[in-house]
Design an enzyme around this catalytic site. Structure first.
Site, PDB file in Angstrom:
ATOM      1  N   ASN A  95       0.858  -1.184   0.000  1.00 12.77           N
ATOM      2  CA  ASN A  95       0.000   0.000   0.000  1.00 12.77           C
ATOM      3  C   ASN A  95       0.900   1.240   0.000  1.00 12.77           C
ATOM      4  OD1 ASN A  95      -1.688   2.113   0.566  1.00 12.77           O
ATOM      5  ND2 ASN A  95      -2.659   1.153   2.354  1.00 12.77           N
TER       6      ASN A  95
ATOM      7  N   ARG B 296      -2.792  -1.948  -3.243  1.00 13.86           N
ATOM      8  CA  ARG B 296      -3.903  -1.013  -3.124  1.00 13.86           C
ATOM      9  C   ARG B 296      -3.707   0.067  -4.188  1.00 13.86           C
ATOM     10  NH1 ARG B 296      -4.580   3.965   0.786  1.00 13.86           N
ATOM     11  NH2 ARG B 296      -6.713   4.494   0.252  1.00 13.86           N
TER      12      ARG B 296
ATOM     13  N   HIS C 117     -12.645   4.098  -0.100  1.00 16.78           N
ATOM     14  CA  HIS C 117     -12.677   3.141   1.028  1.00 16.78           C
ATOM     15  C   HIS C 117     -13.413   1.856   0.639  1.00 16.78           C
ATOM     16  CE1 HIS C 117     -12.387   6.562   4.257  1.00 16.78           C
ATOM     17  NE2 HIS C 117     -11.188   6.062   3.987  1.00 16.78           N
TER      18      HIS C 117
ATOM     19  N   HIS D  37     -17.183   3.877   7.833  1.00 22.96           N
ATOM     20  CA  HIS D  37     -15.737   3.789   8.046  1.00 22.96           C
ATOM     21  C   HIS D  37     -15.279   5.138   8.590  1.00 22.96           C
ATOM     22  CE1 HIS D  37     -11.521   2.531   7.043  1.00 22.96           C
ATOM     23  NE2 HIS D  37     -11.400   3.839   7.188  1.00 22.96           N
TER      24      HIS D  37
ATOM     25  N   ASN E 188      -9.134   8.545  10.080  1.00 21.97           N
ATOM     26  CA  ASN E 188      -8.735   9.923   9.773  1.00 21.97           C
ATOM     27  C   ASN E 188      -9.497  10.394   8.539  1.00 21.97           C
ATOM     28  OD1 ASN E 188      -7.304  12.127  10.632  1.00 21.97           O
ATOM     29  ND2 ASN E 188      -5.675  11.747   9.150  1.00 21.97           N
ATOM     30  N   GLY E 189      -9.681   9.495   7.578  1.00 25.40           N
ATOM     31  CA  GLY E 189     -10.653   9.721   6.498  1.00 25.40           C
ATOM     32  C   GLY E 189     -11.948   9.005   6.873  1.00 25.40           C
TER      33      GLY E 189
ATOM     34  N   ARG F 252     -10.175  16.980   6.773  1.00 26.77           N
ATOM     35  CA  ARG F 252     -10.972  17.329   5.584  1.00 26.77           C
ATOM     36  C   ARG F 252     -12.357  17.815   6.017  1.00 26.77           C
ATOM     37  NH1 ARG F 252     -10.077  11.763   2.422  1.00 26.77           N
ATOM     38  NH2 ARG F 252      -8.478  11.315   3.949  1.00 26.77           N
TER      39      ARG F 252
ATOM     40  N   ASP G 274      -7.083  14.460  15.986  1.00 23.60           N
ATOM     41  CA  ASP G 274      -7.104  13.157  16.643  1.00 23.60           C
ATOM     42  C   ASP G 274      -8.314  13.051  17.581  1.00 23.60           C
ATOM     43  OD1 ASP G 274      -4.947  10.802  17.341  1.00 23.60           O
ATOM     44  OD2 ASP G 274      -6.237  11.321  19.038  1.00 23.60           O
TER      45      ASP G 274
ATOM     46  N   ILE H 141     -11.894   5.506  14.699  1.00 20.71           N
ATOM     47  CA  ILE H 141     -12.935   6.153  15.514  1.00 20.71           C
ATOM     48  C   ILE H 141     -14.135   5.218  15.659  1.00 20.71           C
ATOM     49  CG2 ILE H 141     -14.539   8.104  15.627  1.00 20.71           C
ATOM     50  CD1 ILE H 141     -12.460   9.730  13.990  1.00 20.71           C
ATOM     51  N   GLY H 142     -14.567   4.641  14.548  1.00 24.78           N
ATOM     52  CA  GLY H 142     -15.740   3.768  14.565  1.00 24.78           C
ATOM     53  C   GLY H 142     -15.564   2.577  15.495  1.00 24.78           C
ATOM     54  N   GLU H 143     -14.324   2.062  15.562  1.00 22.16           N
ATOM     55  CA  GLU H 143     -14.083   0.882  16.393  1.00 22.16           C
ATOM     56  C   GLU H 143     -13.874   1.225  17.858  1.00 22.16           C
ATOM     57  OE1 GLU H 143     -10.726  -1.252  14.625  1.00 22.16           O
ATOM     58  OE2 GLU H 143     -11.590  -0.828  12.657  1.00 22.16           O
ATOM     59  N   ASN H 144     -13.382   2.451  18.112  1.00 26.88           N
ATOM     60  CA  ASN H 144     -12.919   2.752  19.480  1.00 26.88           C
ATOM     61  C   ASN H 144     -13.661   3.847  20.222  1.00 26.88           C
ATOM     62  OD1 ASN H 144     -10.532   0.974  19.539  1.00 26.88           O
ATOM     63  ND2 ASN H 144      -9.890   2.253  17.811  1.00 26.88           N
TER      64      ASN H 144
ATOM     65  N   GLU I  64      -8.235  -3.986   5.764  1.00 28.93           N
ATOM     66  CA  GLU I  64      -8.133  -3.799   4.315  1.00 28.93           C
ATOM     67  C   GLU I  64      -7.042  -4.666   3.712  1.00 28.93           C
ATOM     68  OE1 GLU I  64      -8.381   0.450   5.453  1.00 28.93           O
ATOM     69  OE2 GLU I  64      -9.078   0.739   3.405  1.00 28.93           O
TER      70      GLU I  64
HETATM   71  P1  AMP Z   1      -7.495   5.419  11.452  1.00 28.40           P
HETATM   72  O1  AMP Z   1      -7.282   6.423  10.340  1.00 28.40           O
HETATM   73  O2  AMP Z   1      -8.494   4.361  11.093  1.00 28.40           O
HETATM   74  O3  AMP Z   1      -6.218   4.865  12.010  1.00 28.40           O
HETATM   75  O4  AMP Z   1      -8.191   6.223  12.657  1.00 28.40           O
HETATM   76  C1  AMP Z   1      -7.549   7.286  13.300  1.00 28.40           C
HETATM   77  C2  AMP Z   1      -8.536   7.961  14.233  1.00 28.40           C
HETATM   78  O5  AMP Z   1      -9.027   7.016  15.197  1.00 28.40           O
HETATM   79  C3  AMP Z   1      -7.917   9.105  15.040  1.00 28.40           C
HETATM   80  O6  AMP Z   1      -8.812  10.206  15.069  1.00 28.40           O
HETATM   81  C4  AMP Z   1      -7.787   8.500  16.425  1.00 28.40           C
HETATM   82  O7  AMP Z   1      -7.817   9.454  17.436  1.00 28.40           O
HETATM   83  C5  AMP Z   1      -9.038   7.635  16.464  1.00 28.40           C
HETATM   84  N1  AMP Z   1      -8.956   6.694  17.567  1.00 28.40           N
HETATM   85  C6  AMP Z   1      -8.109   5.660  17.728  1.00 28.40           C
HETATM   86  N2  AMP Z   1      -8.295   5.107  18.949  1.00 28.40           N
HETATM   87  C7  AMP Z   1      -9.286   5.803  19.568  1.00 28.40           C
HETATM   88  C8  AMP Z   1      -9.938   5.732  20.832  1.00 28.40           C
HETATM   89  N3  AMP Z   1      -9.609   4.795  21.730  1.00 28.40           N
HETATM   90  N4  AMP Z   1     -10.915   6.624  21.116  1.00 28.40           N
HETATM   91  C9  AMP Z   1     -11.256   7.579  20.216  1.00 28.40           C
HETATM   92  N5  AMP Z   1     -10.676   7.705  19.012  1.00 28.40           N
HETATM   93  C10 AMP Z   1      -9.704   6.834  18.685  1.00 28.40           C
END
Ligand code: AMP
Length: 393
Positions: free
Chosen positions: A9, A85, A174, A202, A205-206, A235, A276, A325-328, A379
């Site tokens: 990638n 990718r 995505h 999804h 960050n994006g 963005r 973040d 963000i969606g997962e955490n 991915e």
């Molecule tokens: P990604 O681009 O999928 O790696 O996602 C990055 C984003 O996920 C950033 O905004 C991180 O702050 C957010 N993120 C990762 N872990 C957490 C968490 N435990 N709580 C809230 N946001 C998180």
């Protein structure tokens, strides 16, 4: 010939490699960043750091990381398949393809739609072909999964010559992640993919959201470029198109406006602090009002888009959250879904707090009309699977 699969990638200044075995277990991965800059560096997932000469580009980084995997024995001989990718496949690619000179030309022709990505994806393909000239390489496109969008969803309300002459339409991105959400939801529900309908959010960050009906993407929030749609890390997502004219009147040229909308907007622009989400949440908890506001704008836009995606579906098997963000972020999910009670979405607070970790991803309350799930994206695994399926098909 051995039984590993290589996934590559290339980003504009980064390169990620993952190695899988033939049963799709990840054996290792590595990352090079700040390529082309004086402080280029690389490290593996087991935290080994590698020396890169200042200014090293993708080709050098690829050589260093492949040698690392060869020296540790993870990569022996020639890989079984190599998946790349590739960000933009325009309308030419509805699925992954084995790379040949014609495919390379078409990827190059799509570069005007993704000038930061497609040229560097091509570089990665070329450099890999030099290392493994006899192994089939497969291009897996971010846009391919969305090629099933109906015209009513992909056309902008512009003069049709814009689409005809310049390919101006909504493409969506995505795709590999949304495609993986489909495959995971189908597995967890024990249903054929072709019978699964979901809304896949999804959020990393994006950020993008997709409506999947009977296994096909039918609407998505990103458009001609990955700038449209949801609020993202840096963005803006949707803005009034009249903004550009207004900004021009203020003396901002289009390139500067583009840079600000891509790099200085979104969560970063609204909070004035960071892109973040984790940091923003902590700052909001400590009473930092702009951070709380940034999260509110993010969640409201997301709630609106979840509602919008419902317009393309007849049934809904699940609303799925993925990405960092969606997962955490239990907070983002809760704030968003609290605005969608009219649709019958109800979270179980306790399950949400644990991100569905003990319930196979499920976080919905028993009173919810729809299943709500958290599914970690992967991915690279999806690209590895596509690389094998495409070369053995
Ligand atoms: P990604 O681009 O999928 O790696 O996602 C990055 C984003 O996920 C950033 O905004 C991180 O702050 C957010 N993120 C990762 N872990 C957490 C968490 N435990 N709580 C809230 N946001 C998180």
């Amino acid at each position: 010939m051995n039984d590993t699969i290589l996934v590559i990638n290339c980003g504009s200044s980064s390169l990620k490699i993952a190695v899988f075995d033939a049963s799709f277990q990840r054996l290792g991965s590595a990352l090079a960043e700040r390529l082309g800059q004086s402080d280029a560096f690389a490290r593996s997932d087991d935290n080994q750091h590698f020396h890169l000469k200042p200014g090293s580009a993708h080709r050098e980084a690829l050589g260093v990381l492949v040698s690392h995997f060869q020296s540790t024995g993870l990569l022996r001989g020639q890989p079984l398949a190599i998946g790349h990718r590739v960000v933009h496949g325009g309308e030419a690619f509805r699925e992954a393809v084995v790379i040949n000179p014609q495919v390379l030309d078409t990827i190059a022709a799509c570069a005007s739609l993704a000038p930061l990505h497609n040229p560097v994806n091509l570089l990665g393909i070329e450099a890999t072909a030099e290392l493994f000239p006899d192994v089939a390489q497969v291009a897996v496109f971010d846009t391919a999964f969305h090629q099933t969008l109906p015209e009513k969803a992909f056309l902008y309300a512009l003069p049709t010559r814009f689409y005809r002459d310049w390919g101006i339409r909504r493409y969506g991105f995505h795709g590999t992640s949304h495609r993986y959400m489909l495959s995971e939801t189908a597995r967890l529900l024990d249903k054929p993919e072709s019978e699964v309908s979901l809304v896949s959010a999804h959020l990393g960050n994006g950020c993008s959201i997709t409506a999947i009906r009977d296994g096909a993407s039918v609407d998505t929030s990103m458009g001609l470029t990955p700038l449209e749609g949801l609020v993202m890390g840096t963005r803006s997502g949707d803005v009034d198109p009249g903004l550009f004219d207004f900004l021009a009147g203020k003396g901002l040229d289009p390139a500067e406006a583009h840079r600000i909308l891509n790099n200085e907007s979104g969560l970063l622009g609204l909070s004035g602090q960071t892109n973040d989400m984790r940091t923003l949440s902590e700052m909001a908890d400590h009473g930092h009002a702009p951070s709380a506001l940034a999260i509110d704008v993010f969640c409201f836009r997301l709630a609106r888009y979840i509602g919008a995606m419902m317009a393309s579906l007849k049934t809904l098997d699940a609303l799925v959250f993925t990405g960092g963000i969606g997962e955490n972020s239990a907070r983002v999910r809760a704030t968003t879904l609290a605005q969608l009670e009219l649709f019958g979405f109800r979270l179980d607070e306790e399950l949400n707090r644990h991100h569905g970790a003990y319930t196979a991803g499920r976080i919905d309350a028993s009173t919810s009309r729809h299943r709500i799930m958290v599914i970690p994206t992967n991915e690279e695994l999806m690209i590895a699977r596509e690389a094998v399926a495409t070369t053995s098909g």
